[in-house]
Design a protein around this motif. Structure first.
Motif, mmCIF file in Angstrom:
data_model
loop_
_atom_site.group_PDB
_atom_site.id
_atom_site.type_symbol
_atom_site.label_atom_id
_atom_site.label_comp_id
_atom_site.label_asym_id
_atom_site.label_seq_id
_atom_site.Cartn_x
_atom_site.Cartn_y
_atom_site.Cartn_z
ATOM 1 N N UNK A 93 6.756 -9.563 1.961
ATOM 2 C CA UNK A 93 7.572 -8.373 2.225
ATOM 3 C C UNK A 93 7.528 -7.366 1.072
ATOM 4 N N UNK A 94 6.454 -7.348 0.303
ATOM 5 C CA UNK A 94 6.342 -6.398 -0.806
ATOM 6 C C UNK A 94 6.175 -5.000 -0.217
ATOM 7 N N UNK A 95 7.111 -4.069 -0.474
ATOM 8 C CA UNK A 95 7.090 -2.746 0.164
ATOM 9 C C UNK A 95 6.113 -1.781 -0.503
ATOM 10 N N UNK A 96 4.845 -2.015 -0.328
ATOM 11 C CA UNK A 96 3.806 -1.177 -0.934
ATOM 12 C C UNK A 96 3.152 -0.329 0.154
ATOM 13 N N UNK A 97 2.776 0.887 -0.204
ATOM 14 C CA UNK A 97 2.083 1.774 0.723
ATOM 15 C C UNK A 97 1.153 2.687 -0.064
ATOM 16 N N UNK A 98 0.330 3.394 0.642
ATOM 17 C CA UNK A 98 -0.601 4.389 0.083
ATOM 18 C C UNK A 98 -1.339 3.877 -1.153
ATOM 19 N N UNK A 136 -5.041 -8.673 -3.217
ATOM 20 C CA UNK A 136 -5.635 -9.665 -2.319
ATOM 21 C C UNK A 136 -4.599 -10.665 -1.818
ATOM 22 N N UNK A 137 -3.489 -10.801 -2.510
ATOM 23 C CA UNK A 137 -2.430 -11.733 -2.102
ATOM 24 C C UNK A 137 -1.485 -11.113 -1.075
ATOM 25 N N UNK A 138 -1.600 -9.825 -0.844
ATOM 26 C CA UNK A 138 -0.709 -9.146 0.087
ATOM 27 C C UNK A 138 -1.343 -9.080 1.466
ATOM 28 N N UNK A 139 -0.647 -9.528 2.493
ATOM 29 C CA UNK A 139 -1.234 -9.518 3.829
ATOM 30 C C UNK A 139 -1.416 -8.119 4.400
ATOM 31 N N UNK A 140 -0.575 -7.168 4.023
ATOM 32 C CA UNK A 140 -0.639 -5.843 4.608
ATOM 33 C C UNK A 140 -1.486 -4.863 3.804
ATOM 34 N N UNK A 141 -1.975 -5.252 2.652
ATOM 35 C CA UNK A 141 -2.694 -4.314 1.779
ATOM 36 C C UNK A 141 -4.073 -3.995 2.334
ATOM 37 N N UNK A 142 -4.423 -2.737 2.273
ATOM 38 C CA UNK A 142 -5.750 -2.270 2.643
ATOM 39 C C UNK A 142 -6.385 -1.698 1.393
ATOM 40 N N UNK A 143 -7.352 -2.390 0.834
ATOM 41 C CA UNK A 143 -7.950 -1.991 -0.426
ATOM 42 C C UNK A 143 -9.195 -1.164 -0.150
ATOM 43 N N UNK A 144 -9.245 0.070 -0.643
ATOM 44 C CA UNK A 144 -10.450 0.878 -0.455
ATOM 45 C C UNK A 144 -11.645 0.259 -1.170
ATOM 46 N N UNK A 145 -12.815 0.495 -0.630
ATOM 47 C CA UNK A 145 -14.046 0.017 -1.258
ATOM 48 C C UNK A 145 -14.247 0.745 -2.585
ATOM 49 N N UNK A 146 -15.168 0.268 -3.398
ATOM 50 C CA UNK A 146 -15.389 0.800 -4.746
ATOM 51 C C UNK A 146 -15.617 2.303 -4.749
ATOM 52 N N UNK A 147 -16.309 2.837 -3.759
ATOM 53 C CA UNK A 147 -16.598 4.266 -3.732
ATOM 54 C C UNK A 147 -15.421 5.117 -3.295
ATOM 55 N N UNK A 148 -14.311 4.504 -2.943
ATOM 56 C CA UNK A 148 -13.150 5.264 -2.519
ATOM 57 C C UNK A 148 -13.009 5.335 -1.013
#
Length: 156
Positions: A93-98, A136-148
């Protein structure tokens, strides 16, 4: 004053070990700062007093990933020593966005108190490996690729 990343992480873990429940495992620790993009400092410094005002309004924190939660504790502006725990969130439930994973200064927004406006957190490349572990431990996180370019679903 701790300058090396390993020493800073050690100090954070020592501080959090005093209040953590038994069996808590510390996995990653990331140093962050609040405020507008650090790239704007070059512009702010050219305007009398504005650069100083922006610098003194910045807050510094450590985000620590454990096996059960994410703990936010303050960091000293002058010595970078960890301070008191500001917030603790369950990992799910970590409230992270953007989340914006950039080349030098990455950023993300975290809702420190429920219902409040999310706070922008800036993370320097020096802490990239720890940031990647945290994300990587957050289920909802969307990590952009290296180039952005984003991978997976669009960021919110």
């Amino acid at each position: 004053m701790a300058i090396r990343r390993a020493k800073q992480k050690q100090q954070v873990i020592e501080k959090l070990s005093q209040v953590a429940p038994p069996g808590e495992t510390f996995m990653a620790c990331v140093h962050v700062e609040t405020g507008p993009s650090p790239w704007l400092n070059a512009i702010f410094d050219e305007i009398p007093l504005v650069g100083m005002i922006v610098a003194f309004t910045r807050r510094f924190y450590f985000l620590t990933l454990t096996n059960t939660s994410i703990v936010v504790n303050s960091a000293s502006r002058w010595t970078n020593r960890p301070g008191e725990v500001v917030a603790a969130f369950p990992r799910q439930a970590f409230p992270v966005s953007r989340i914006n994973r950039a080349t030098v200064w990455s950023s993300m927004y975290v809702e420190m108190t429920p219902g409040a406006k999310p706070t922008r957190l800036n993370i320097h490349r020096y802490w990239r490996d720890e940031l990647d572990q945290l994300l990587s431990a957050l289920p909802q996180a969307q990590i952009p690729a290296q180039g952005g370019a984003p991978t997976g679903q669009p960021q919110f």
